[in-house]
Scaffold this motif. Structure first.
Motif, PDB file in Angstrom:
ATOM      1  N   ILE A   1       0.838  -1.190   0.000  1.00 15.33           N
ATOM      2  CA  ILE A   1       0.000   0.000   0.000  1.00 15.33           C
ATOM      3  C   ILE A   1       0.878   1.247   0.000  1.00 15.33           C
ATOM      4  O   ILE A   1       1.858   1.329   0.724  1.00 15.33           O
ATOM      5  CB  ILE A   1      -0.921  -0.005   1.232  1.00 15.33           C
ATOM      6  CG1 ILE A   1      -1.791  -1.267   1.215  1.00 15.33           C
ATOM      7  CG2 ILE A   1      -1.778   1.237   1.281  1.00 15.33           C
ATOM      8  CD1 ILE A   1      -2.577  -1.463   2.475  1.00 15.33           C
TER       9      ILE A   1
ATOM     10  N   GLY B   1       1.075  -1.296 -11.491  1.00  9.70           N
ATOM     11  CA  GLY B   1       0.121  -1.963 -10.612  1.00  9.70           C
ATOM     12  C   GLY B   1      -0.018  -3.449 -10.906  1.00  9.70           C
ATOM     13  O   GLY B   1       0.085  -3.886 -12.050  1.00  9.70           O
TER      14      GLY B   1
ATOM     15  N   GLY C   1      -5.059  -0.502  -4.264  1.00  8.53           N
ATOM     16  CA  GLY C   1      -5.263   0.940  -4.133  1.00  8.53           C
ATOM     17  C   GLY C   1      -5.631   1.606  -5.437  1.00  8.53           C
ATOM     18  O   GLY C   1      -5.922   0.951  -6.450  1.00  8.53           O
TER      19      GLY C   1
ATOM     20  N   LYS D   1       0.113  -1.385  -5.658  1.00 12.20           N
ATOM     21  CA  LYS D   1      -0.761  -0.248  -5.954  1.00 12.20           C
ATOM     22  C   LYS D   1      -0.359   0.420  -7.264  1.00 12.20           C
ATOM     23  O   LYS D   1       0.835   0.577  -7.552  1.00 12.20           O
ATOM     24  CB  LYS D   1      -0.678   0.759  -4.808  1.00 12.20           C
ATOM     25  CG  LYS D   1      -1.497   2.026  -4.989  1.00 12.20           C
ATOM     26  CD  LYS D   1      -1.261   2.963  -3.817  1.00 12.20           C
ATOM     27  CE  LYS D   1      -2.025   4.265  -3.966  1.00 12.20           C
ATOM     28  NZ  LYS D   1      -1.514   5.089  -5.073  1.00 12.20           N
TER      29      LYS D   1
END
Length: 266
Positions: free
Chosen positions: A23, A150, A211, A123
């Motif tokens: 994260i 990602g 995220g 993320k």
């Protein structure tokens, strides 16, 4: 959690899927970690042999062998609670199928193993977006959005003036007069025939389980094509060209372009 059993040593083969999310930005990801649990409840062997192996893309490598961590995890992994493997600074490349093997020659079951499948989620970073600055009414237009950091690959959503654009324009009164096609996987937003209502500030959001990230807003203007003005402009150009041609012809007839040779012979 997996238990490496109490006589016999292991209850048998087990399989577990572990997913962790990295994260935040890369600096925060470097502090993320995960523990792959391989627990020995009881054993008659004082020092059972512990080995960890990793399978990724059908390639098997040692992670923990002869009482030490080796390979890419050499400086990022440690053994905890006798047999569990803790990986620090997890990255996408750490994903794979891990196998914990315990050898206990003094137990009735001398060998046991546990399988753990690890998937590291990353993320998305801010996607790269392209929005046409100006488009004439009735023409097509394509907006682009993409990023490649990602994992798993993100889905893309477009926004206009702060409002999320639905996949089906008919589902929202704000977009019912627009005609477009949206690809959530590719990040494209294609207008078949741009209308005045399509003008505005656009931005894109990339999202996966770890995220979200967005690009900055970009303005798309929509303008009318002045057909009358174009026709008048063309007519003016034609009249000018005709006038120049007529003038040149008249000048020739009146002798303004007589050559020096002809003038001297006279």
């Amino acid at each position: 959690m997996h238990d490496i059993g109490s006589s016999p040593l292991l209850p048998g083969l087990s399989h577990h899927v572990t997913e962790i999310a990295c994260i935040g930005d890369w600096q925060r990801n470097k502090r993320a970690g995960v523990e792959l649990s391989c627990i020995i409840k009881a054993t008659s062997t004082p020092s059972p042999r512990i080995e960890w192996k990793k399978t990724s893309k059908e390639i098997v490598t040692f992670v923990y062998f002869q009482n030490k961590v080796s390979g890419p995890l050499e400086n990022r992994a440690v053994l905890r609670d006798r047999a569990s493997l803790f990986i620090q600074n997890t990255t996408r490349s750490d994903s794979g199928l891990y196998r914990c093997e315990v050898s206990a020659p003094l137990d009735s079951k001398m060998l046991g193993e546990v399988f753990i499948e690890l998937t590291v989620q990353v993320k998305p970073v801010a996607p790269r977006c392209h929005v046409p600055k100006s488009v004439p009414v009735g023409k097509s237009a394509e907006l682009l959005c993409a990023e490649n950091e990602g994992f798993p690959p993100p889905k893309y959503r477009w926004y206009r003036n702060g409002d999320q654009i639905p996949e089906d324009a008919r589902s929202s009164h704000k977009f019912i007069n627009s005609s477009y096609a949206m690809d959530l996987n590719a990040g494209t937003l294609k207008f078949h025939s741009v209308k005045k209502v399509d003008a505005g500030e656009y931005f894109c959001v990339a999202q996966n389980p770890a995220g979200t990230a967005r690009c900055g807003s970009q303005k798309m203007e929509v303008y009318d094509i002045d057909i009358v003005g174009i026709i008048i402009g063309v007519l003016v150009v034609v009249i000018v060209l005709v006038s120049i041609t007529v003038g040149i012809c008249c000048a020739y007839k009146r002798g303004y372009f007589v050559s020096k040779k002809q003038a001297s012979s006279k």
